[in-house]
Design a protein around this motif. Structure first.
Motif, PDB file in Angstrom:
ATOM      1  N   LEU A 182       0.429  -1.194  -0.037  1.00  0.00           N
ATOM      2  CA  LEU A 182       0.022   0.147   0.072  1.00  0.00           C
ATOM      3  C   LEU A 182       0.583   1.092   0.525  1.00  0.00           C
ATOM      4  CD1 LEU A 182      -2.951  -0.808   2.268  1.00  0.00           C
ATOM      5  CD2 LEU A 182      -2.683  -1.677  -0.212  1.00  0.00           C
ATOM      6  N   VAL A 183      -0.124   2.316  -0.638  1.00  0.00           N
ATOM      7  CA  VAL A 183       1.236   3.254  -0.941  1.00  0.00           C
ATOM      8  C   VAL A 183       0.035   4.475   0.086  1.00  0.00           C
ATOM      9  CG1 VAL A 183       2.358   3.214  -2.925  1.00  0.00           C
ATOM     10  CG2 VAL A 183       0.137   4.603  -2.964  1.00  0.00           C
ATOM     11  N   VAL A 184       0.928   5.650   0.093  1.00  0.00           N
ATOM     12  CA  VAL A 184       0.235   6.943   0.746  1.00  0.00           C
ATOM     13  C   VAL A 184      -0.632   7.639  -0.433  1.00  0.00           C
ATOM     14  CG1 VAL A 184       0.935   9.181   2.332  1.00  0.00           C
ATOM     15  CG2 VAL A 184       1.773   6.778   2.842  1.00  0.00           C
ATOM     16  N   PRO A 185      -1.435   7.994   0.079  1.00  0.00           N
ATOM     17  CA  PRO A 185      -2.361   8.341  -1.334  1.00  0.00           C
ATOM     18  C   PRO A 185      -2.104   9.812  -1.195  1.00  0.00           C
ATOM     19  CG  PRO A 185      -3.503   7.959   0.623  1.00  0.00           C
ATOM     20  CD  PRO A 185      -2.275   7.448   0.590  1.00  0.00           C
ATOM     21  N   SER A 186      -1.964  10.416  -2.588  1.00  0.00           N
ATOM     22  CA  SER A 186      -1.678  11.610  -2.630  1.00  0.00           C
ATOM     23  C   SER A 186      -2.931  13.049  -3.279  1.00  0.00           C
ATOM     24  CB  SER A 186      -0.812  12.350  -3.612  1.00  0.00           C
ATOM     25  OG  SER A 186      -0.495  13.710  -3.556  1.00  0.00           O
ATOM     26  N   MET A 187      -3.573  13.589  -2.434  1.00  0.00           N
ATOM     27  CA  MET A 187      -5.198  14.173  -3.011  1.00  0.00           C
ATOM     28  C   MET A 187      -5.054  15.843  -3.728  1.00  0.00           C
ATOM     29  SD  MET A 187      -6.591  12.473  -1.576  1.00  0.00           S
ATOM     30  CE  MET A 187      -8.121  12.326  -0.660  1.00  0.00           C
ATOM     31  N   GLU A 188      -5.250  16.288  -4.479  1.00  0.00           N
ATOM     32  CA  GLU A 188      -5.373  17.229  -5.199  1.00  0.00           C
ATOM     33  C   GLU A 188      -5.261  18.643  -4.128  1.00  0.00           C
ATOM     34  OE1 GLU A 188      -8.189  19.127  -8.562  1.00  0.00           O
ATOM     35  OE2 GLU A 188      -8.342  17.203  -8.420  1.00  0.00           O
ATOM     36  N   LYS A 189      -5.383  19.187  -3.393  1.00  0.00           N
ATOM     37  CA  LYS A 189      -5.748  20.107  -2.649  1.00  0.00           C
ATOM     38  C   LYS A 189      -4.928  20.298  -1.828  1.00  0.00           C
ATOM     39  CE  LYS A 189     -10.159  22.008  -4.879  1.00  0.00           C
ATOM     40  NZ  LYS A 189     -11.299  22.564  -3.719  1.00  0.00           N
ATOM     41  N   VAL A 190      -4.630  18.423  -1.358  1.00  0.00           N
ATOM     42  CA  VAL A 190      -4.079  18.405  -0.077  1.00  0.00           C
ATOM     43  C   VAL A 190      -3.177  18.104   0.105  1.00  0.00           C
ATOM     44  CG1 VAL A 190      -4.397  17.345   2.412  1.00  0.00           C
ATOM     45  CG2 VAL A 190      -6.697  18.330   1.206  1.00  0.00           C
ATOM     46  N   GLY A 191      -2.491  16.934  -0.412  1.00  0.00           N
ATOM     47  CA  GLY A 191      -1.042  16.213  -0.791  1.00  0.00           C
ATOM     48  C   GLY A 191      -1.163  15.256  -0.393  1.00  0.00           C
ATOM     49  N   GLN A 192       0.164  14.727   0.279  1.00  0.00           N
ATOM     50  CA  GLN A 192      -0.108  13.409   0.709  1.00  0.00           C
ATOM     51  C   GLN A 192      -0.109  13.471   2.199  1.00  0.00           C
ATOM     52  OE1 GLN A 192       3.973  11.948   0.397  1.00  0.00           O
ATOM     53  NE2 GLN A 192       3.877  10.766  -1.196  1.00  0.00           N
ATOM     54  N   LEU A 193      -1.176  12.439   2.301  1.00  0.00           N
ATOM     55  CA  LEU A 193      -1.407  11.877   3.561  1.00  0.00           C
ATOM     56  C   LEU A 193      -1.122  11.389   4.533  1.00  0.00           C
ATOM     57  CD1 LEU A 193      -5.162  10.671   2.460  1.00  0.00           C
ATOM     58  CD2 LEU A 193      -5.024  12.648   3.410  1.00  0.00           C
ATOM     59  N   TYR A 215       3.468  11.622  15.526  1.00  0.00           N
ATOM     60  CA  TYR A 215       3.405  12.054  14.014  1.00  0.00           C
ATOM     61  C   TYR A 215       2.503  10.405  13.194  1.00  0.00           C
ATOM     62  CZ  TYR A 215       6.034  15.845  14.549  1.00  0.00           C
ATOM     63  OH  TYR A 215       7.116  16.664  15.426  1.00  0.00           O
ATOM     64  N   TRP A 216       2.252  10.460  11.890  1.00  0.00           N
ATOM     65  CA  TRP A 216       1.294  10.054  11.266  1.00  0.00           C
ATOM     66  C   TRP A 216       1.112  10.093   9.697  1.00  0.00           C
ATOM     67  CZ3 TRP A 216      -2.200  11.430   8.111  1.00  0.00           C
ATOM     68  CH2 TRP A 216      -3.437  13.026   8.069  1.00  0.00           C
ATOM     69  N   MET A 217       1.109   9.065   9.126  1.00  0.00           N
ATOM     70  CA  MET A 217       0.715   8.839   8.127  1.00  0.00           C
ATOM     71  C   MET A 217      -0.667   7.414   6.989  1.00  0.00           C
ATOM     72  SD  MET A 217       4.164   6.714   6.727  1.00  0.00           S
ATOM     73  CE  MET A 217       4.802   8.327   7.896  1.00  0.00           C
ATOM     74  N   VAL A 218      -1.523   8.006   6.459  1.00  0.00           N
ATOM     75  CA  VAL A 218      -2.266   6.967   6.225  1.00  0.00           C
ATOM     76  C   VAL A 218      -2.246   6.847   4.834  1.00  0.00           C
ATOM     77  CG1 VAL A 218      -5.053   7.562   5.664  1.00  0.00           C
ATOM     78  CG2 VAL A 218      -3.555   8.548   7.340  1.00  0.00           C
ATOM     79  N   PHE A 219      -2.594   4.968   5.434  1.00  0.00           N
ATOM     80  CA  PHE A 219      -1.688   4.499   3.350  1.00  0.00           C
ATOM     81  C   PHE A 219      -3.606   3.850   2.777  1.00  0.00           C
ATOM     82  CE2 PHE A 219       1.694   3.487   5.495  1.00  0.00           C
ATOM     83  CZ  PHE A 219       2.591   3.550   5.318  1.00  0.00           C
ATOM     84  N   SER A 220      -3.666   3.737   1.982  1.00  0.00           N
ATOM     85  CA  SER A 220      -4.691   4.024   1.091  1.00  0.00           C
ATOM     86  C   SER A 220      -4.748   2.238   0.855  1.00  0.00           C
ATOM     87  CB  SER A 220      -4.992   3.828  -0.280  1.00  0.00           C
ATOM     88  OG  SER A 220      -6.084   3.250  -0.949  1.00  0.00           O
ATOM     89  N   ASN A 221      -6.227   1.628   1.117  1.00  0.00           N
ATOM     90  CA  ASN A 221      -6.392   0.079   1.666  1.00  0.00           C
ATOM     91  C   ASN A 221      -7.478  -0.352   0.150  1.00  0.00           C
ATOM     92  OD1 ASN A 221      -6.367  -2.008   1.994  1.00  0.00           O
ATOM     93  ND2 ASN A 221      -7.247  -2.735   4.136  1.00  0.00           N
ATOM     94  N   LYS A 222      -7.637   0.411  -0.818  1.00  0.00           N
ATOM     95  CA  LYS A 222      -9.284   0.139  -0.925  1.00  0.00           C
ATOM     96  C   LYS A 222      -9.060  -0.809  -2.031  1.00  0.00           C
ATOM     97  CE  LYS A 222     -11.073   2.335  -5.715  1.00  0.00           C
ATOM     98  NZ  LYS A 222     -11.003   3.406  -6.186  1.00  0.00           N
ATOM     99  N   GLY A 223     -10.039  -2.137  -1.426  1.00  0.00           N
ATOM    100  CA  GLY A 223      -9.750  -2.681  -2.118  1.00  0.00           C
ATOM    101  C   GLY A 223     -10.004  -4.190  -0.369  1.00  0.00           C
ATOM    102  N   MET A 224     -10.286  -3.191   0.156  1.00  0.00           N
ATOM    103  CA  MET A 224      -9.906  -4.087   1.656  1.00  0.00           C
ATOM    104  C   MET A 224      -8.897  -4.998   1.961  1.00  0.00           C
ATOM    105  SD  MET A 224     -13.261  -2.962   2.919  1.00  0.00           S
ATOM    106  CE  MET A 224     -13.217  -3.754   4.701  1.00  0.00           C
ATOM    107  N   TYR A 225      -7.834  -5.184   1.317  1.00  0.00           N
ATOM    108  CA  TYR A 225      -6.715  -6.209   1.163  1.00  0.00           C
ATOM    109  C   TYR A 225      -5.924  -6.752   2.717  1.00  0.00           C
ATOM    110  CZ  TYR A 225      -7.685  -5.924  -3.681  1.00  0.00           C
ATOM    111  OH  TYR A 225      -7.697  -5.930  -5.147  1.00  0.00           O
ATOM    112  N   VAL A 226      -6.134  -5.325   3.247  1.00  0.00           N
ATOM    113  CA  VAL A 226      -5.168  -5.705   4.296  1.00  0.00           C
ATOM    114  C   VAL A 226      -6.213  -4.951   5.760  1.00  0.00           C
ATOM    115  CG1 VAL A 226      -3.818  -4.535   6.194  1.00  0.00           C
ATOM    116  CG2 VAL A 226      -3.574  -4.629   3.429  1.00  0.00           C
ATOM    117  N   LYS A 227      -6.145  -6.579   6.641  1.00  0.00           N
ATOM    118  CA  LYS A 227      -8.102  -6.724   7.285  1.00  0.00           C
ATOM    119  C   LYS A 227      -6.915  -6.494   8.951  1.00  0.00           C
ATOM    120  CE  LYS A 227     -10.511  -9.956   4.692  1.00  0.00           C
ATOM    121  NZ  LYS A 227     -10.021  -8.787   3.449  1.00  0.00           N
ATOM    122  N   ARG A 228      -8.208  -6.566  10.516  1.00  0.00           N
ATOM    123  CA  ARG A 228      -7.546  -6.701  11.203  1.00  0.00           C
ATOM    124  C   ARG A 228      -6.695  -7.398  11.531  1.00  0.00           C
ATOM    125  NH1 ARG A 228     -11.965  -3.436  14.236  1.00  0.00           N
ATOM    126  NH2 ARG A 228     -11.997  -1.740  13.350  1.00  0.00           N
ATOM    127  N   GLY A 229      -5.930  -8.176  12.310  1.00  0.00           N
ATOM    128  CA  GLY A 229      -5.460  -9.467  12.935  1.00  0.00           C
ATOM    129  C   GLY A 229      -3.671  -9.170  11.877  1.00  0.00           C
TER     130      GLY A 229
END
Length: 195
Positions: free
Chosen positions: A140-151, A163-177
């Motif tokens: 997974l990668v950190v998504p980049s928003m048009e007006k905000v930039g990287q999350l 500090y934090w960073m958010v990774f896109s989990n579109k498709g929900m491949y990564v699950k709890r545990g």
């Protein structure tokens, strides 16, 4: 002591002794077992039972043995002291966490800074962070928003701040545990359990 001239009579007497010892053992074992009649009398109403001098024995139901749930050796019990010291000394950070947010659509990785100078490598905008899940075979990668930039937070680190960073989990491949690895340049945080 009895002496035998014939070897076959000696064998016969040994067999007879073994038979006698076996019958004593069997009769003792039968005496210890509950009798069939007592089980039937326990089922009949008290009004139909013949009075006896002793009270009937009450048997308790046998409960199956409950297995104690042991902690899995593959589950994280938190970070060890040595692991914390390694990250504090080499990277200036500790207290890692990986959590699902936004109904599982994103994974939030956070860390606390203990040495601002060493932690600058994690907040470097040039270093592309990735979250790897070997079970799901995804990165997974950190998504980049048009007006905000990287999350992600990429300001100069300060001691004591998280500090934090958010990774896109579109498709929900990564699950709890799941166990995941976070890579930011040369920095690796391996075996984090997603909450």
């Amino acid at each position: 002591m009895v002496t035998h001239k014939n070897p076959s009579s000696r064998t016969k007497s040994m067999l007879l002794g073994a038979l006698l010892a076996g019958s004593i053992f069997v009769s003792t074992a039968q005496a210890l077992e509950p009798q069939q009649g007592s089980a039937e009398s326990a089922r009949t109403p008290a009004s139909r039972q013949a009075p006896t001098g002793t009270a009937p024995a009450v048997s308790s139901p046998v409960r199956p043995h409950r297995q104690r749930k042991l902690a899995s050796p593959y589950r994280s019990k938190g970070t060890s002291i040595h692991e914390q010291q390694f990250y504090q000394i080499n990277w200036g950070v500790d207290s890692f966490s990986a959590k699902t947010v936004e109904a599982g659509q994103m994974i939030r990785f956070s860390y606390r800074v203990v040495d601002a100078q060493k932690a600058t490598a994690l907040n470097d905008k040039k270093a592309a962070p990735s979250l790897i899940d070997e079970r799901a075979h995804v990165q997974l990668v950190v998504p980049s928003m048009e007006k905000v930039g990287q999350l992600r937070q990429s300001t100069t680190p300060e001691v004591g701040r998280t500090y934090w960073m958010v990774f896109s989990n579109k498709g929900m491949y990564v699950k709890r545990g799941d166990r995941v690895n976070v890579v930011i340049g040369k920095f690796h945080a391996d075996g984090l359990v997603v909450d």
